[in-house]
Design an enzyme around this catalytic site. Structure first.
Site, short mmCIF file in Angstrom:
data_model
loop_
_atom_site.label_atom_id
_atom_site.label_comp_id
_atom_site.label_asym_id
_atom_site.label_seq_id
_atom_site.Cartn_x
_atom_site.Cartn_y
_atom_site.Cartn_z
N VAL A 1 0.84 -1.20 0.00
CA VAL A 1 0.00 0.00 0.00
C VAL A 1 0.88 1.25 0.00
O VAL A 1 1.90 1.30 0.71
CB VAL A 1 -0.88 0.03 1.28
CG1 VAL A 1 -1.76 1.26 1.31
CG2 VAL A 1 -1.71 -1.24 1.40
N CYS A 2 0.47 2.27 -0.76
CA CYS A 2 1.08 3.60 -0.67
C CYS A 2 -0.02 4.64 -0.84
O CYS A 2 -1.19 4.33 -0.63
CB CYS A 2 2.21 3.77 -1.68
SG CYS A 2 1.68 3.90 -3.39
N ARG A 3 0.32 5.85 -1.24
CA ARG A 3 -0.68 6.90 -1.36
C ARG A 3 -1.60 6.66 -2.55
O ARG A 3 -2.81 6.75 -2.44
CB ARG A 3 -0.02 8.28 -1.48
CG ARG A 3 -1.01 9.44 -1.46
CD ARG A 3 -0.33 10.77 -1.58
NE ARG A 3 0.10 11.04 -2.94
CZ ARG A 3 -0.67 11.53 -3.91
NH1 ARG A 3 -1.93 11.80 -3.67
NH2 ARG A 3 -0.19 11.74 -5.10
N GLY B 1 -0.60 4.12 -5.33
CA GLY B 1 -0.33 2.85 -6.01
C GLY B 1 0.99 2.81 -6.76
O GLY B 1 1.42 1.76 -7.21
N MET C 1 -4.05 4.70 -0.70
CA MET C 1 -4.83 5.28 0.39
C MET C 1 -5.80 6.34 -0.13
O MET C 1 -6.79 6.64 0.55
CB MET C 1 -3.92 5.85 1.47
CG MET C 1 -3.15 4.80 2.26
SD MET C 1 -4.20 3.57 3.09
CE MET C 1 -4.90 4.57 4.40
#
Length: 98
Positions: free
Chosen positions: A62-64, A66, A90
């Site tokens: 997971v990141c901000r 993708g 996110m």
């Protein structure tokens, strides 16, 4: 490369499934909220820290948005890890955060 949506991750968590989530964002981003139970390993630390992870365990990255999790996925997949990128990151997450 395998992908999963934020909605699919949320549904699986709400159904009681135990997922192994790794949040690759920077510390200040994670401080604003992460998916409950996610382990924080910044993208820059992935090459070293992934050695501490079980290669046979499937992980969702997971990141901000993708992008960074996609890069982490490439790094880990090249080393034999079973990794899936949460597309949309996110920004698409509608569930609880901690």
């Amino acid at each position: 490369m395998k992908e999963i949506t934020a909605a699919e991750v949320q549904e699986r968590l709400e159904n009681g499934e135990q997922l192994h989530l790794i949040d690759v964002r920077e510390a200040d981003e994670v401080a604003a909220g992460k998916i409950p139970g996610a382990v924080h390993i910044p993208l820059g630390d992935i090459p070293l820290k992934m050695r501490e992870l079980d290669e046979s365990t499937p992980y969702i990255l997971v990141c901000r948005s993708g992008g960074r999790s996609g890069r982490a996925q490439e790094i880990m997949a090249d080393e034999g890890y079973d990794v899936t990128n949460m597309v949309g990151g996110m920004l698409d997450w509608k569930g609880e955060t901690e």
